[in-house]
Design a protein around this motif. Structure first.
Motif, PDB file in Angstrom:
ATOM      1  N   ALA A  21       1.994   9.844  -1.590  1.00  0.00           N
ATOM      2  CA  ALA A  21       2.071   9.514  -0.161  1.00  0.00           C
ATOM      3  C   ALA A  21       3.491   9.748   0.354  1.00  0.00           C
ATOM      4  O   ALA A  21       3.696  10.283   1.457  1.00  0.00           O
ATOM      5  CB  ALA A  21       1.649   8.061   0.066  1.00  0.00           C
ATOM      6  N   ASP A  41       0.837  -1.195   0.000  1.00  0.00           N
ATOM      7  CA  ASP A  41       0.000   0.000   0.000  1.00  0.00           C
ATOM      8  C   ASP A  41       0.877   1.253   0.000  1.00  0.00           C
ATOM      9  O   ASP A  41       2.070   1.196   0.324  1.00  0.00           O
ATOM     10  CB  ASP A  41      -0.914  -0.001   1.226  1.00  0.00           C
ATOM     11  N   ASP A 100       1.148   3.807   2.010  1.00  0.00           N
ATOM     12  CA  ASP A 100       1.774   4.166   3.285  1.00  0.00           C
ATOM     13  C   ASP A 100       3.043   3.353   3.539  1.00  0.00           C
ATOM     14  O   ASP A 100       4.032   3.872   4.064  1.00  0.00           O
ATOM     15  CB  ASP A 100       0.792   3.961   4.438  1.00  0.00           C
ATOM     16  N   THR A 101       3.014   2.074   3.160  1.00  0.00           N
ATOM     17  CA  THR A 101       4.208   1.238   3.326  1.00  0.00           C
ATOM     18  C   THR A 101       5.330   1.711   2.414  1.00  0.00           C
ATOM     19  O   THR A 101       6.498   1.807   2.830  1.00  0.00           O
ATOM     20  CB  THR A 101       3.870  -0.236   3.035  1.00  0.00           C
ATOM     21  N   LYS A 138       4.805  13.076   3.121  1.00  0.00           N
ATOM     22  CA  LYS A 138       5.484  12.891   4.403  1.00  0.00           C
ATOM     23  C   LYS A 138       6.986  13.154   4.334  1.00  0.00           C
ATOM     24  O   LYS A 138       7.591  13.622   5.301  1.00  0.00           O
ATOM     25  CB  LYS A 138       5.237  11.479   4.926  1.00  0.00           C
ATOM     26  N   ASN A 177       1.192   6.186  -4.694  1.00  0.00           N
ATOM     27  CA  ASN A 177       2.371   5.809  -3.916  1.00  0.00           C
ATOM     28  C   ASN A 177       3.355   6.974  -3.773  1.00  0.00           C
ATOM     29  O   ASN A 177       3.815   7.275  -2.666  1.00  0.00           O
ATOM     30  CB  ASN A 177       3.058   4.607  -4.561  1.00  0.00           C
ATOM     31  N   GLU A 190       6.818   4.917   3.882  1.00  0.00           N
ATOM     32  CA  GLU A 190       7.660   4.698   5.046  1.00  0.00           C
ATOM     33  C   GLU A 190       8.979   4.023   4.681  1.00  0.00           C
ATOM     34  O   GLU A 190      10.049   4.408   5.167  1.00  0.00           O
ATOM     35  CB  GLU A 190       6.916   3.874   6.106  1.00  0.00           C
TER      36      GLU A 190
END
Length: 304
Positions: free
Chosen positions: A199, A159, A161-162, A203, A196, A165
């Protein structure tokens, strides 16, 4: 965050509050050309590519992938897939010594390995992927004396968020430990791809120096006016980022140099929004004698 001190006024004086305008940094043009090299095994060398002394030139080695010899994801254990003979550590040392304006980066991922196998971003966990990636990429960066890193994953088994990160933590480590000095991403206009990368940008955008947006992934026959709209759209998506314009020398789509690419660059230059040009790829340009690389660099060198 430092707290502002407040001046207390006597009550007999009325206090008026005024909105303070936010002043953004002025846009600017850049004499930067970036080019992917080594993805197609066409025996291209750094020394084949003409380099103008008045611009900054980034070679982007293509690709390092975290896949095993069985063509399956290896959870962040990266290995070099570009031409190690022509584009190895000694060749990098040589081109940097001869051309001080040259920097060299490696790109992660890419579209495929072999003929038909897509390279997927497929971490088993954030922690394990980051740990393996930091170790393997640090080793490669030091062996090849690399200056930067580019993220070009195009297929995803996780996903957004993964992805954000994993890549964000990787870039944080590599930059904080001075393994690399700059980082870029290479998205294109596809819903899954954009979700992707956006996101990640939301961040960790402060760690990303360049957005190598693949404008050549748009349809063939793109017009100058369409290109300008695409550029504005992506500049809004990657707000405050240095979105580079691009074309392919492999017959791909987008706005080609023959159909007005440099006219669009001229418009962006006048608007002070030309952050640089990148090209896919040196492997495909070799047969034409790098004519468009010369034209691109001459254009960039003309910027006042």
């Amino acid at each position: 965050m430092e707290m502002k001190k407040t001046l207390l006024l006597p009550l007999i004086f009325p206090v008026f509050l005024f909105a303070v305008p936010i002043i953004h940094a002025a846009p600017g043009n850049s004499k930067l050309l970036r080019e992917y090299i080594g993805a197609e095994g066409k025996n291209v060398k750094f020394s084949d590519v003409p380099i103008h002394s008045d611009i900054e030139f980034h070679f982007i080695l293509s690709f390092a992938i975290d896949y095993s010899t069985s063509l399956s994801p290896s959870n962040g254990n990266f290995s070099v897939q570009w031409d190690k003979h022509n584009l190895g550590p000694s060749a990098i040392a040589s081109i940097k010594a001869r051309k001080p304006s040259v920097k060299v980066a490696m790109s992660l991922g890419g579209d495929t390995i072999g003929e038909n196998t897509h390279v997927h971003f497929a971490p088993k966990s954030i922690n394990s992927w980051v740990s393996n990636a930091v170790a393997s990429l640090t080793r490669i960066a030091k062996e090849y004396d690399l200056d930067g890193i580019d993220i070009d994953y195009e297929h995803f088994s996780s996903d957004p968020d993964t992805f954000a990160e994993c890549i964000g933590q990787l870039l944080t480590h590599l930059k904080q430990n001075k393994i690399v000095s700059f980082a870029s991403i290479a998205p294109y206009d596809n819903a899954t791809v954009q979700s992707n990368y956006l996101a990640l940008w939301k961040k960790y955008g402060h760690l990303i120096d360049y957005v190598n947006f693949q404008f050549y992934a748009y349809d063939k026959g793109t017009t100058v006016s369409q290109f300008m709209k695409y550029f504005e759209d992506q500049s809004c998506n990657y707000r405050d980022g240095k979105v580079l314009v691009s074309f392919g020398t492999d017959g791909s789509g987008g706005l080609s140099p023959a159909k007005g690419f440099f006219e669009a660059c001229g418009r962006l230059k006048r608007l002070r929004k030309l952050h640089g040009i990148f090209i896919w790829s040196a492997d495909d340009s070799k047969k034409a004698g790098f004519r468009l690389e010369k034209q691109s660099q001459n254009f960039l060198a003309s910027i006042q």
